[in-house]
Write a protein that holds these residues in place. Sequence first.
Motif, PDB file in Angstrom:
ATOM      1  N   THR A 174      -6.431  -5.659   6.786  1.00 21.07           N
ATOM      2  CA  THR A 174      -6.712  -5.456   5.518  1.00 21.07           C
ATOM      3  C   THR A 174      -5.522  -5.592   4.589  1.00 21.07           C
ATOM      4  O   THR A 174      -4.202  -5.750   5.001  1.00 21.07           O
ATOM      5  CB  THR A 174      -7.277  -4.111   5.176  1.00 21.07           C
ATOM      6  OG1 THR A 174      -8.074  -4.136   3.856  1.00 21.07           O
ATOM      7  CG2 THR A 174      -6.490  -2.905   5.304  1.00 21.07           C
ATOM      8  N   ASP A 175      -5.675  -5.542   3.412  1.00 22.00           N
ATOM      9  CA  ASP A 175      -4.317  -5.636   2.150  1.00 22.00           C
ATOM     10  C   ASP A 175      -3.638  -4.503   2.294  1.00 22.00           C
ATOM     11  O   ASP A 175      -2.430  -4.436   2.110  1.00 22.00           O
ATOM     12  CB  ASP A 175      -4.882  -6.398   1.160  1.00 22.00           C
ATOM     13  CG  ASP A 175      -6.180  -5.706   0.531  1.00 22.00           C
ATOM     14  OD1 ASP A 175      -6.696  -4.751   0.907  1.00 22.00           O
ATOM     15  OD2 ASP A 175      -6.502  -6.096  -0.689  1.00 22.00           O
ATOM     16  N   VAL A 176      -4.454  -3.294   1.956  1.00 23.27           N
ATOM     17  CA  VAL A 176      -3.754  -2.155   1.481  1.00 23.27           C
ATOM     18  C   VAL A 176      -4.523  -0.848   2.210  1.00 23.27           C
ATOM     19  O   VAL A 176      -5.869  -0.932   2.044  1.00 23.27           O
ATOM     20  CB  VAL A 176      -3.598  -2.028  -0.033  1.00 23.27           C
ATOM     21  CG1 VAL A 176      -4.946  -1.970  -0.686  1.00 23.27           C
ATOM     22  CG2 VAL A 176      -2.621  -0.919  -0.484  1.00 23.27           C
ATOM     23  N   LEU A 177      -3.932   0.011   2.567  1.00 32.77           N
ATOM     24  CA  LEU A 177      -4.548   1.247   2.875  1.00 32.77           C
ATOM     25  C   LEU A 177      -3.769   2.543   2.172  1.00 32.77           C
ATOM     26  O   LEU A 177      -2.750   2.284   1.848  1.00 32.77           O
ATOM     27  CB  LEU A 177      -4.343   1.687   4.322  1.00 32.77           C
ATOM     28  CG  LEU A 177      -5.065   0.459   5.339  1.00 32.77           C
ATOM     29  CD1 LEU A 177      -4.660   0.886   6.887  1.00 32.77           C
ATOM     30  CD2 LEU A 177      -6.558   0.930   5.190  1.00 32.77           C
ATOM     31  N   SER A 178      -4.580   3.482   1.698  1.00 33.48           N
ATOM     32  CA  SER A 178      -4.068   4.526   0.894  1.00 33.48           C
ATOM     33  C   SER A 178      -4.697   5.878   1.447  1.00 33.48           C
ATOM     34  O   SER A 178      -5.853   5.903   2.209  1.00 33.48           O
ATOM     35  CB  SER A 178      -4.976   4.653  -0.291  1.00 33.48           C
ATOM     36  OG  SER A 178      -4.743   3.379  -1.113  1.00 33.48           O
ATOM     37  N   PHE A 179      -3.622   6.781   1.793  1.00 32.72           N
ATOM     38  CA  PHE A 179      -3.515   7.896   2.431  1.00 32.72           C
ATOM     39  C   PHE A 179      -3.379   9.325   1.548  1.00 32.72           C
ATOM     40  O   PHE A 179      -2.342   9.660   1.531  1.00 32.72           O
ATOM     41  CB  PHE A 179      -2.811   8.021   3.781  1.00 32.72           C
ATOM     42  CG  PHE A 179      -3.338   6.774   4.677  1.00 32.72           C
ATOM     43  CD1 PHE A 179      -4.256   7.138   5.661  1.00 32.72           C
ATOM     44  CD2 PHE A 179      -2.424   5.781   4.554  1.00 32.72           C
ATOM     45  CE1 PHE A 179      -4.498   6.044   6.558  1.00 32.72           C
ATOM     46  CE2 PHE A 179      -2.642   4.857   5.575  1.00 32.72           C
ATOM     47  CZ  PHE A 179      -3.774   4.946   6.420  1.00 32.72           C
TER      48      PHE A 179
END
Length: 165
Positions: free
Chosen positions: A64-69
């Motif tokens: 995917t392009d971006v992951l946020s945690f």
Amino acid sequence: MSFYLEEECEVSFDFPYRELAEFVVGFCLEKEGFPYEAEVNLTLTDNEGIHVLNRECRQVDRPTDVLSFPMLTYERPGDFSFLEAESDDDFNPDTGEAMLGDIVISVPKVREQAESYGHSERREFAFLIVHSMLHLFGYDHMTEAEAAVMEEKQRVLLDAMNIVR
């Protein structure tokens, strides 16, 4: 604000990406009215690295392009009042800063999407950071109504920074 950037792959953008990333994070904190000093971590990786995270954390077997945690749990997106009553677990004991969370960006996806959407890699990189910062503030896009709010906030923030298509 403490901003940490880790590079897990070769990064050869033709713009000062470290400075841009730190600026965008700080701008989002200010414009959203985050009331505390904050800590944000950004990792730049390749498609393989983000694919592994996406599979392990979201059970989605593709890059995917971006992951946020996000490290904080919100009752309402963008409402930071709960932090007044929160435990010290939300704050770094060494710095006193609120630990907002982590952002992971695929460098190849920045390039692919910039080309696909017909804008610069700089704009795509900034957009992905804005998008993730909104997730770190509790916003999401699981419903049409949530997506509309988030998309408008993204547009307003990018326009205010003069980062346009």
